[in-house]
Scaffold this motif. Structure first.
Motif, short mmCIF file in Angstrom:
data_model
loop_
_atom_site.label_atom_id
_atom_site.label_comp_id
_atom_site.label_asym_id
_atom_site.label_seq_id
_atom_site.Cartn_x
_atom_site.Cartn_y
_atom_site.Cartn_z
N ILE A 62 -24.72 -0.67 -33.70
CA ILE A 62 -24.50 -0.84 -34.95
C ILE A 62 -24.17 -1.57 -36.25
O ILE A 62 -23.76 -1.99 -37.04
CB ILE A 62 -23.15 -1.86 -33.38
N ASN A 101 -27.03 -0.08 -38.45
CA ASN A 101 -27.19 0.81 -38.88
C ASN A 101 -25.97 0.57 -39.65
O ASN A 101 -24.94 0.25 -40.41
CB ASN A 101 -26.77 1.68 -37.79
N PHE A 128 -23.69 3.13 -40.76
CA PHE A 128 -22.86 3.63 -40.25
C PHE A 128 -21.67 2.64 -40.56
O PHE A 128 -20.48 3.05 -40.68
CB PHE A 128 -23.17 3.27 -38.52
N ILE A 129 -21.81 0.94 -40.73
CA ILE A 129 -20.92 0.46 -41.10
C ILE A 129 -19.63 0.71 -42.46
O ILE A 129 -18.77 0.97 -42.68
CB ILE A 129 -21.42 -1.03 -41.21
N ALA A 131 -17.58 3.78 -41.72
CA ALA A 131 -16.77 3.19 -41.23
C ALA A 131 -15.58 3.17 -41.96
O ALA A 131 -14.53 3.04 -41.81
CB ALA A 131 -17.31 2.56 -40.19
N VAL A 166 -14.27 -0.46 -38.68
CA VAL A 166 -16.00 -0.69 -38.25
C VAL A 166 -15.65 -0.82 -36.99
O VAL A 166 -16.79 0.27 -36.35
CB VAL A 166 -16.78 -1.74 -39.48
N VAL A 201 -17.82 2.34 -35.23
CA VAL A 201 -19.10 2.56 -34.97
C VAL A 201 -19.71 3.14 -33.88
O VAL A 201 -20.77 3.31 -33.21
CB VAL A 201 -19.65 1.00 -35.82
#
Length: 536
Positions: free
Chosen positions: A232, A234, A237-238, A241, A15, A19
């Motif tokens: 970061i 989001n 996104f997390i 990733a 992550v 990210v």
């Protein structure tokens, strides 16, 4: 935030690497703007016509009154039993929504004649059928529609008051449905089936069955602002990733449901990820696991560094029973659906895979259509052991004299990064003991094992098995049904169609040079005991 994600130290490093790059590239902003270049200039054409799901919640709001009005209309006519005819994303989403809501929705997503026969004879007088097919040409769904039309007519019931169709505008299904006088809900052609849970595909069947679809959209709307911001924090996104940026990549993604209220979410997520980022080499292979699956307790002993576990739980903040590398996710159903849709396309960007690429027709489907058109004769078995007929790859079956030898030979082709796919062409409600067979096979193989029900898995994990990395070995199980049904207007029966689908799948695997054996069980209840014994 309506969802919570907990990741271990192992996935946290992924992550932290990935990210910030997603934030810098403004991936969330561009995704909400339906920027088709997010997956590369060469993929723009397919992505451009597939991003209609991003504003799905707002687009679905006007559907709610129409669905609820139809539900009241059906109830006033004495209709209390909803059946869904659909395959893949066109069935799994509604089934998940209904099961989570605790309402009954019958989903005979199969061509198995025993299962179809049972559905046709279940409360037909109080039944309405919802047919869902984005393309309007899905052979399984068309066959179910034809069977129900005849059943209604034979029972003296006017199908026009009992059949509802959900499809894209301009499909053959829309045309035939309107000519027949059926109620039609049109879907957005810019939303592929796997991203359609929050559209008419998911909402109409579940809503008619009694699920609170208004609440579902509210839950999804609650997480939308968090997914739309380039930050970061989001969650899309997390999660994207965590599943796609590990180094080395853990490409086997095992889903476990532990006490969560999102019933059936693992099966829906399995098809979402496979169809999006599991259909080509370098992608992820998702599969469902029971909480006590052998792969979990023996991860280190089995040496499974390529296995990533995702646990879906009621409250991630209170969940303690995790292992190194586990990803723990909790949240409301609507929030989870939108989260995983965003995470899958984010993962696609990380892996360099266009999540919206769609083959015209996969090889097994073409083989199926050819077989049902010209008919087929079963290949003579290479051997028969304990009344189980064994067929398959020549280098496996020709050197085997017993069922145990055939299974052992199949597993000998399993590599250090491989998996075993069990493909069962039978009534999935009739043989729950096959989960025990899956566990026994995982213990014996010491590698991840996926269990798929045909033909449903052909629209899900089958896409990875046919188009992803050639790492699998395949154990196909077919049965001899006790019932058969003609498909009105077709020169073949449900049993012939199911057999053709199994044969087409096998032929495609053999054409690719993949290790496969097919076991035909004439008396499944007895034969399964012998098969379990062969697994030791």
């Amino acid at each position: 935030m309506s969802v919570t994600i907990r990741r271990s130290r192992d996935t946290e490093s992924a992550v932290r690497r990935a990210v910030p790059l997603l934030v810098a590239d403004r991936v969330a902003t561009r995704l909400c703007a339906q920027d088709a270049t997010l997956w590369g200039a060469a993929t723009g054409a397919t992505a451009r016509i597939s991003l209609g799901w991003t504003p799905a919640v707002a687009a679905a709001r006007p559907l709610i009154p129409e669905i609820l009005a139809l539900r009241d209309e059906l109830a006033a006519a004495g209709i209390s039993h909803i059946v869904l005819g659909g395959m893949g994303g066109s069935a799994l989403a509604s089934e998940m929504i209904a099961r989570t809501a605790g309402v009954e929705l019958t989903v005979p997503d199969t061509t198995d004649p025993d299962r179809v026969h049972a559905a046709l004879h279940d409360r037909l007088s109080s039944t309405a059928l919802v047919i869902c097919s984005k393309s309007g040409e899905t052979i399984e769904t068309d066959s179910q529609l034809r069977a129900y039309e005849k059943a209604f007519v034979d029972a003296g019931i006017d199908p026009r008051g009992r059949i509802i169709v959900v499809t894209d505008p301009g499909t053959p299904l829309e045309g035939s449905a309107r000519r027949a006088g059926y109620r039609v809900f049109l879907t957005d052609p810019r939303v592929s089936g796997r991203y359609s849970a929050l559209t008419a595909i998911g909402l109409v069947p579940a809503g008619l069955a009694g699920a609170d679809i208004q609440q579902l959209l509210d839950e999804a709307e609650a997480i939308t602002p968090d997914l739309a911001v380039d930050a970061i924090e989001n969650p899309g996104f997390i999660l994207g990733a965590a599943i796609a940026a590990t180094n080395p990549l853990r490409d086997k993604l095992g889903f476990i449901v532990t006490g969560t209220r999102a019933v059936g979410f693992d099966l829906w997520a399995e098809q979402l990820i496979t169809e999006s980022i599991g259909k080509r080499a370098g992608g992820l292979f998702p599969f469902t696991l029971a909480p006590n699956a052998p792969e979990l307790d023996a991860r280190e002993a089995m040496h499974l560094p390529d296995l990533q576990i995702v646990r879906l739980v009621d409250d991630a903040d209170c969940y303690e029973d995790s292992r190194p590398g586990d990803i723990i996710v909790s949240g409301s159903l609507g929030g989870l659906v939108l989260l995983w849709e965003y995470a899958s396309v984010v993962a696609g960007r990380i892996l360099g895979i266009n999540p919206f690429a769609q083959p015209d027709i996969d090889a097994s489907d073409m083989a199926t259509r050819a077989l049902v058109q010209v008919g087929s004769q079963p290949v003579p078995p290479a051997l028969t052991s304990e009344r189980i007929e064994v067929r398959g790859s020549a280098d496996i079956v020709n050197d085997s004299h017993t069922l145990k030898e055939a299974v052992d030979s199949l597993l000998s082709f399993l590599g250090d990064d491989g998996y075993v796919a069990v493909q069962v062409y039978a009534d999935r409600l009739a043989f729950p003991q096959l989960e025990d067979l899956r566990d026994s096979l995982a213990t014996k193989a010491r590698r991840p094992v996926t269990l798929g029900w045909g033909p449903r898995f052909l629209h899900s994990t089958g896409l990875y098995q046919e188009g992803g990395s050639a790492k699998g070995v395949f154990l196909q199980i077919t049965t001899t049904g006790s019932t058969d049904l003609f498909i009105p207007g077709r020169p073949f029966t449900f049993e012939q169609l199911l057999a053709a689908q199994a044969a087409g799948d096998t032929q495609d695997l053999l054409d690719q040079g993949l290790p496969v054996i097919t076991l035909t069980l004439p008396t499944p209840e007895t034969n399964l005991t012998h098969l379990m014994a062969a697994l030791g």
